[in-house]
Design an enzyme around this catalytic site. Sequence first.
Site, PDB file in Angstrom:
ATOM      1  N   ASP A  28       0.820  -1.220   0.000  1.00 28.02           N
ATOM      2  CA  ASP A  28       0.000   0.000   0.000  1.00 28.02           C
ATOM      3  C   ASP A  28       0.848   1.263   0.000  1.00 28.02           C
ATOM      4  O   ASP A  28       2.034   1.236   0.297  1.00 28.02           O
ATOM      5  CB  ASP A  28      -0.934   0.004   1.222  1.00 28.02           C
ATOM      6  CG  ASP A  28      -0.199  -0.327   2.515  1.00 28.02           C
ATOM      7  OD1 ASP A  28       0.510   0.555   3.035  1.00 28.02           O
ATOM      8  OD2 ASP A  28      -0.321  -1.476   2.991  1.00 28.02           O
ATOM      9  N   ASN A  30      -7.435  -2.900  13.801  1.00 30.35           N
ATOM     10  CA  ASN A  30      -8.831  -3.285  13.532  1.00 30.35           C
ATOM     11  C   ASN A  30      -8.912  -4.511  12.611  1.00 30.35           C
ATOM     12  O   ASN A  30      -9.948  -4.786  12.034  1.00 30.35           O
ATOM     13  CB  ASN A  30      -9.606  -2.115  12.906  1.00 30.35           C
ATOM     14  CG  ASN A  30      -9.041  -1.686  11.562  1.00 30.35           C
ATOM     15  OD1 ASN A  30      -8.009  -2.187  11.142  1.00 30.35           O
ATOM     16  ND2 ASN A  30      -9.709  -0.769  10.889  1.00 30.35           N
ATOM     17  N   HIS A  90      -7.123  -4.942   9.847  1.00 31.00           N
ATOM     18  CA  HIS A  90      -6.839  -4.724   8.421  1.00 31.00           C
ATOM     19  C   HIS A  90      -5.470  -5.285   8.042  1.00 31.00           C
ATOM     20  O   HIS A  90      -4.582  -5.401   8.871  1.00 31.00           O
ATOM     21  CB  HIS A  90      -7.007  -3.253   8.014  1.00 31.00           C
ATOM     22  CG  HIS A  90      -5.965  -2.299   8.478  1.00 31.00           C
ATOM     23  ND1 HIS A  90      -6.248  -0.993   8.835  1.00 31.00           N
ATOM     24  CD2 HIS A  90      -4.626  -2.414   8.634  1.00 31.00           C
ATOM     25  CE1 HIS A  90      -5.141  -0.371   9.177  1.00 31.00           C
ATOM     26  NE2 HIS A  90      -4.140  -1.216   9.069  1.00 31.00           N
ATOM     27  N   GLU A 101      -9.530  -2.272   4.824  1.00 28.12           N
ATOM     28  CA  GLU A 101     -10.282  -1.970   6.032  1.00 28.12           C
ATOM     29  C   GLU A 101     -11.455  -2.952   6.184  1.00 28.12           C
ATOM     30  O   GLU A 101     -11.834  -3.629   5.222  1.00 28.12           O
ATOM     31  CB  GLU A 101     -10.817  -0.536   5.945  1.00 28.12           C
ATOM     32  CG  GLU A 101      -9.718   0.525   5.998  1.00 28.12           C
ATOM     33  CD  GLU A 101      -9.214   0.810   7.412  1.00 28.12           C
ATOM     34  OE1 GLU A 101      -8.842  -0.136   8.129  1.00 28.12           O
ATOM     35  OE2 GLU A 101      -9.179   1.994   7.793  1.00 28.12           O
TER      36      GLU A 101
HETATM   37  C1  GLP Z   1      -0.728  -0.454   8.250  1.00 29.74           C
HETATM   38  C2  GLP Z   1       0.030  -0.652   6.954  1.00 29.74           C
HETATM   39  C3  GLP Z   1       0.591  -2.036   6.842  1.00 29.74           C
HETATM   40  C4  GLP Z   1       1.274  -2.422   8.134  1.00 29.74           C
HETATM   41  C5  GLP Z   1       0.325  -2.308   9.311  1.00 29.74           C
HETATM   42  C6  GLP Z   1       0.961  -2.648  10.638  1.00 29.74           C
HETATM   43  O1  GLP Z   1      -1.900  -1.107   8.165  1.00 29.74           O
HETATM   44  N1  GLP Z   1      -0.817  -0.427   5.836  1.00 29.74           N
HETATM   45  O2  GLP Z   1       1.474  -2.077   5.749  1.00 29.74           O
HETATM   46  O3  GLP Z   1       1.739  -3.729   7.995  1.00 29.74           O
HETATM   47  O4  GLP Z   1      -0.068  -0.957   9.378  1.00 29.74           O
HETATM   48  O5  GLP Z   1       1.905  -1.664  10.958  1.00 29.74           O
HETATM   49  P1  GLP Z   1       2.841  -1.767  12.222  1.00 29.74           P
HETATM   50  O6  GLP Z   1       3.672  -2.976  12.024  1.00 29.74           O
HETATM   51  O7  GLP Z   1       3.642  -0.503  12.197  1.00 29.74           O
HETATM   52  O8  GLP Z   1       1.967  -1.879  13.421  1.00 29.74           O
END
Ligand code: GLP
Length: 255
Positions: A68, A137, A139, A144
């Site tokens: 993303d 949440n 995702h 989402e």
């Molecule tokens: C967001 C991003 C993902 C990432 C996730 C978890 O959703 N779109 O690419 O993997 O957050 O992020 P983190 O590992 O910083 O908690």
Amino acid sequence: MTLIISADAASAATRLADILEQAILAQPNLTMGLATGRTSSAAYEQLVARHHENTELAFRHVTTFNTDEFVPLPATHPMSARYLMNYRLFRHVDIKLENTYIPHGDAADLTAECRAYEAMLKARGGLDLVVLGLGHNGHVGFNEPGSSVKSRTRVVEFTTSTLAALSDGYRFTSIDKTPRQAISMGMGTILSAKHILLIATGISKAHAVHRMFDCRPGPSVPASLLLAHPNITVIIDKNAAAQIAELPPDTIHIE
Ligand code: GLP
């Protein structure tokens, strides 16, 4: 499914780095999907160190597709996936930058950008594996709650809770400065990978992990849709596992 429960976040990152290292050594022209978050980046950091220690661990023929990118951030924005991936991984290894694909969040025609991203992924033969983090949440990528199991790369709107999480001061300093949208690979895109690797660590992910495993799989917890994949490895630490009710014992490896 294989569920690995590591002692702590660092061991979980090591476990993910082990799997990625083995995959690249076994298939030097691997096509990997990559998440950008803090959790997966801990494994990328270890991969970089291993690359410097072992010249055989080469990225020369590796291709990457990030899951993303924020809309409308340009690649020069320090919180864009492009900037972070260059900073944390790509500039430290021998990957060819032209083989690192990340959607352009500032594209003039976002629909065309999403279509082109899917087409490029198809032209490259699809994903051999995809590394995913886990949103609070449930995702994955930026799919989402409510995302269809068949969704492909598209523009997504953030939920209120994701906006709040993103403006936590670590990524964006206030709601006003937080993007409202992203381009995200869809659930269908992610599920078409040959191997899915999801990593989640820390107590702040415990509720999302619980919902992923203990609720009936469905779009309200997008990560739960991954459980139908024939080849999925979930790596969590003890803190993230704290609220799981019950799992078939043969799936679990406690380290
Ligand atoms: C967001 C991003 C993902 C990432 C996730 C978890 O959703 N779109 O690419 O993997 O957050 O992020 P983190 O590992 O910083 O908690």
